[in-house]
Design a protein around this motif. Structure first.
Motif, mmCIF file in Angstrom:
data_model
loop_
_atom_site.group_PDB
_atom_site.id
_atom_site.type_symbol
_atom_site.label_atom_id
_atom_site.label_comp_id
_atom_site.label_asym_id
_atom_site.label_seq_id
_atom_site.Cartn_x
_atom_site.Cartn_y
_atom_site.Cartn_z
ATOM 1 N N GLU A 116 25.636 -38.661 32.601
ATOM 2 C CA GLU A 116 24.814 -38.260 32.103
ATOM 3 C C GLU A 116 24.710 -37.156 32.804
ATOM 4 O OE1 GLU A 116 21.508 -39.458 29.632
ATOM 5 O OE2 GLU A 116 23.975 -40.782 28.534
ATOM 6 N N VAL A 117 24.810 -37.243 34.426
ATOM 7 C CA VAL A 117 24.267 -36.917 35.193
ATOM 8 C C VAL A 117 25.672 -35.709 36.003
ATOM 9 C CG1 VAL A 117 22.866 -36.445 37.792
ATOM 10 C CG2 VAL A 117 22.102 -37.861 35.965
ATOM 11 N N GLY A 118 24.983 -34.071 36.133
ATOM 12 C CA GLY A 118 25.964 -33.271 36.580
ATOM 13 C C GLY A 118 25.682 -33.019 37.758
ATOM 14 N N LEU A 119 26.466 -32.847 38.829
ATOM 15 C CA LEU A 119 26.301 -32.395 39.960
ATOM 16 C C LEU A 119 26.805 -30.791 40.765
ATOM 17 C CD1 LEU A 119 25.290 -33.133 42.818
ATOM 18 C CD2 LEU A 119 27.470 -33.705 43.684
ATOM 19 N N VAL A 120 25.781 -30.123 40.267
ATOM 20 C CA VAL A 120 26.484 -28.766 40.582
ATOM 21 C C VAL A 120 25.707 -28.248 42.035
ATOM 22 C CG1 VAL A 120 25.322 -25.839 39.719
ATOM 23 C CG2 VAL A 120 25.126 -28.495 38.336
ATOM 24 N N ALA A 121 27.284 -27.046 43.045
ATOM 25 C CA ALA A 121 26.615 -26.698 43.730
ATOM 26 C C ALA A 121 26.285 -24.805 43.205
ATOM 27 C CB ALA A 121 28.856 -26.520 44.273
ATOM 28 N N MET A 122 25.877 -24.903 44.239
ATOM 29 C CA MET A 122 25.010 -23.054 44.140
ATOM 30 C C MET A 122 25.006 -22.169 45.194
ATOM 31 S SD MET A 122 21.300 -21.836 42.723
ATOM 32 C CE MET A 122 20.749 -21.788 43.832
ATOM 33 N N VAL A 123 25.122 -21.325 45.113
ATOM 34 C CA VAL A 123 24.941 -20.423 46.332
ATOM 35 C C VAL A 123 24.001 -19.195 46.007
ATOM 36 C CG1 VAL A 123 26.927 -21.307 47.952
ATOM 37 C CG2 VAL A 123 27.570 -19.280 46.865
ATOM 38 N N ALA A 124 23.345 -18.285 47.056
ATOM 39 C CA ALA A 124 22.890 -17.230 46.530
ATOM 40 C C ALA A 124 22.334 -16.579 47.674
ATOM 41 C CB ALA A 124 21.836 -17.916 45.325
ATOM 42 N N PRO A 125 21.225 -15.652 47.915
ATOM 43 C CA PRO A 125 20.635 -15.276 48.764
ATOM 44 C C PRO A 125 19.340 -15.539 48.718
ATOM 45 C CG PRO A 125 21.814 -12.908 47.465
ATOM 46 C CD PRO A 125 22.124 -14.568 46.855
ATOM 47 N N ASP A 126 18.880 -16.688 49.643
ATOM 48 C CA ASP A 126 18.201 -16.957 50.206
ATOM 49 C C ASP A 126 16.549 -16.055 49.543
ATOM 50 O OD1 ASP A 126 16.458 -19.278 49.371
ATOM 51 O OD2 ASP A 126 16.417 -19.736 51.907
ATOM 52 N N ARG A 127 15.848 -16.456 48.730
ATOM 53 C CA ARG A 127 14.236 -15.952 48.541
ATOM 54 C C ARG A 127 13.570 -16.723 48.383
ATOM 55 N NH1 ARG A 127 18.433 -15.151 44.598
ATOM 56 N NH2 ARG A 127 16.929 -15.286 42.249
ATOM 57 N N VAL A 128 12.359 -16.100 48.130
ATOM 58 C CA VAL A 128 11.089 -16.963 48.077
ATOM 59 C C VAL A 128 11.176 -16.844 46.546
ATOM 60 C CG1 VAL A 128 8.670 -16.475 47.661
ATOM 61 C CG2 VAL A 128 9.840 -15.689 49.606
ATOM 62 N N GLY A 129 11.260 -18.082 46.210
ATOM 63 C CA GLY A 129 10.571 -18.116 44.715
ATOM 64 C C GLY A 129 12.593 -19.371 43.789
ATOM 65 N N LEU A 130 13.576 -19.001 44.631
ATOM 66 C CA LEU A 130 14.771 -19.254 43.984
ATOM 67 C C LEU A 130 14.963 -20.298 43.549
ATOM 68 C CD1 LEU A 130 17.210 -18.732 43.419
ATOM 69 C CD2 LEU A 130 18.073 -19.301 45.911
ATOM 70 N N LEU A 131 14.281 -21.556 43.888
ATOM 71 C CA LEU A 131 14.045 -22.502 43.149
ATOM 72 C C LEU A 131 13.399 -23.342 42.144
ATOM 73 C CD1 LEU A 131 14.328 -25.597 43.502
ATOM 74 C CD2 LEU A 131 12.841 -26.788 44.619
ATOM 75 N N ALA A 132 11.607 -22.169 41.876
ATOM 76 C CA ALA A 132 11.711 -22.027 40.566
ATOM 77 C C ALA A 132 12.255 -21.886 39.825
ATOM 78 C CB ALA A 132 10.446 -21.647 40.694
ATOM 79 N N GLU A 133 12.700 -20.489 40.011
ATOM 80 C CA GLU A 133 14.416 -19.816 38.865
ATOM 81 C C GLU A 133 15.123 -20.405 38.753
ATOM 82 O OE1 GLU A 133 17.251 -16.275 39.501
ATOM 83 O OE2 GLU A 133 15.472 -15.841 40.810
ATOM 84 N N VAL A 134 15.463 -21.465 39.213
ATOM 85 C CA VAL A 134 16.688 -22.302 39.009
ATOM 86 C C VAL A 134 16.473 -23.280 38.385
ATOM 87 C CG1 VAL A 134 18.593 -23.949 40.078
ATOM 88 C CG2 VAL A 134 18.576 -22.385 41.229
ATOM 89 N N ALA A 135 15.213 -23.357 39.016
ATOM 90 C CA ALA A 135 14.117 -25.115 37.255
ATOM 91 C C ALA A 135 13.947 -24.454 36.039
ATOM 92 C CB ALA A 135 13.438 -25.423 38.597
ATOM 93 N N GLY A 136 13.978 -23.566 36.430
ATOM 94 C CA GLY A 136 13.080 -22.851 34.800
ATOM 95 C C GLY A 136 14.634 -21.720 34.237
ATOM 96 N N ARG A 137 15.904 -21.869 34.946
ATOM 97 C CA ARG A 137 16.457 -21.618 33.776
ATOM 98 C C ARG A 137 16.985 -22.934 32.962
ATOM 99 N NH1 ARG A 137 19.521 -16.878 37.096
ATOM 100 N NH2 ARG A 137 18.038 -15.229 36.509
ATOM 101 N N ALA A 138 17.149 -23.883 34.064
ATOM 102 C CA ALA A 138 17.860 -25.527 33.477
ATOM 103 C C ALA A 138 16.669 -25.750 32.354
ATOM 104 C CB ALA A 138 17.489 -26.747 35.155
ATOM 105 N N VAL A 139 15.624 -25.209 32.737
ATOM 106 C CA VAL A 139 14.432 -26.139 31.371
ATOM 107 C C VAL A 139 14.834 -25.641 30.346
ATOM 108 C CG1 VAL A 139 12.906 -25.994 30.224
ATOM 109 C CG2 VAL A 139 13.074 -27.517 33.269
#
Length: 180
Positions: free
Chosen positions: A117-140
């Motif tokens: 039930e676990v998916g492994l996701v690769a992501m690339v993006a311009p790094d910036r403050v808040g990127l992890l929070a944005e990804v976590a929010g979209r996942a939720v």
């Protein structure tokens, strides 16, 4: 050269035993113990996700079918050594595809594999403050849980991240990451 984590643990214990066996209390101090422990942790961090020793790059390059060897080396030269040791070839390949598709200009993600039930996701993006929070929010928002995140930033400022997500099917995970 250390073989596995158990061998590394035994070497750390042997170092302490040898120091204490001198009979001189100044040979094994908390300061020296902290140095040995820090070195042991640094070496242990070089072992892969499956806790085995990392495979030399020269042996894994053929695994990047269709990817120019120089491109792989150029990508790896942009990152710290921990990336190579902790990220599977399948994800490195996904990072290379995403970078070629424009991931250094906008966030792009690819579902690399699903295990249970676990998916492994690769992501690339311009790094910036808040990127992890944005990804976590979209996942939720899509009903997914971020299980783990391995975050790396290339020297050129591009984040090349690996997420394990749970709570969805292959299709729902692919739909969710399409919006990352």
């Amino acid at each position: 050269r250390f073989g596995d984590l158990e061998h590394l643990r035994r070497l750390r214990l042997l170092t302490e035993a040898d120091s204490r066996a001198t009979g001189d209390a100044s040979t094994w101090t908390s300061w020296r113990a902290s140095l040995i422990d820090a070195g042991t942790e640094a070496i242990a961090a070089g072992f892969g996700r499956d806790r085995s020793a990392p495979v030399p790059l020269s042996e894994t390059l053929p695994g990047f079918a269709g990817v120019d060897r120089e491109r792989v080396l150029a990508h790896l030269s942009q990152l710290e050594d921990g990336y190579r040791d902790r990220v599977p070839n399948s994800v490195i390949g996904a990072h290379l595809r995403l970078l070629e598709a424009g991931g250094n200009e906008e966030p792009l993600a690819e579902l690399v594999e699903v295990r249970g039930e676990v998916g492994l996701v690769a992501m690339v993006a311009p790094d910036r403050v808040g990127l992890l929070a944005e990804v976590a929010g979209r996942a939720v928002v899509h009903g997914l849980d971020l299980v783990t995140a391995d975050l790396f930033t290339r020297r050129d400022g591009v984040a090349v991240d690996v997420f394990a997500v749970a709570g969805g099917t292959r299709g729902s995970i692919e739909d969710a990451i399409g919006e990352w």
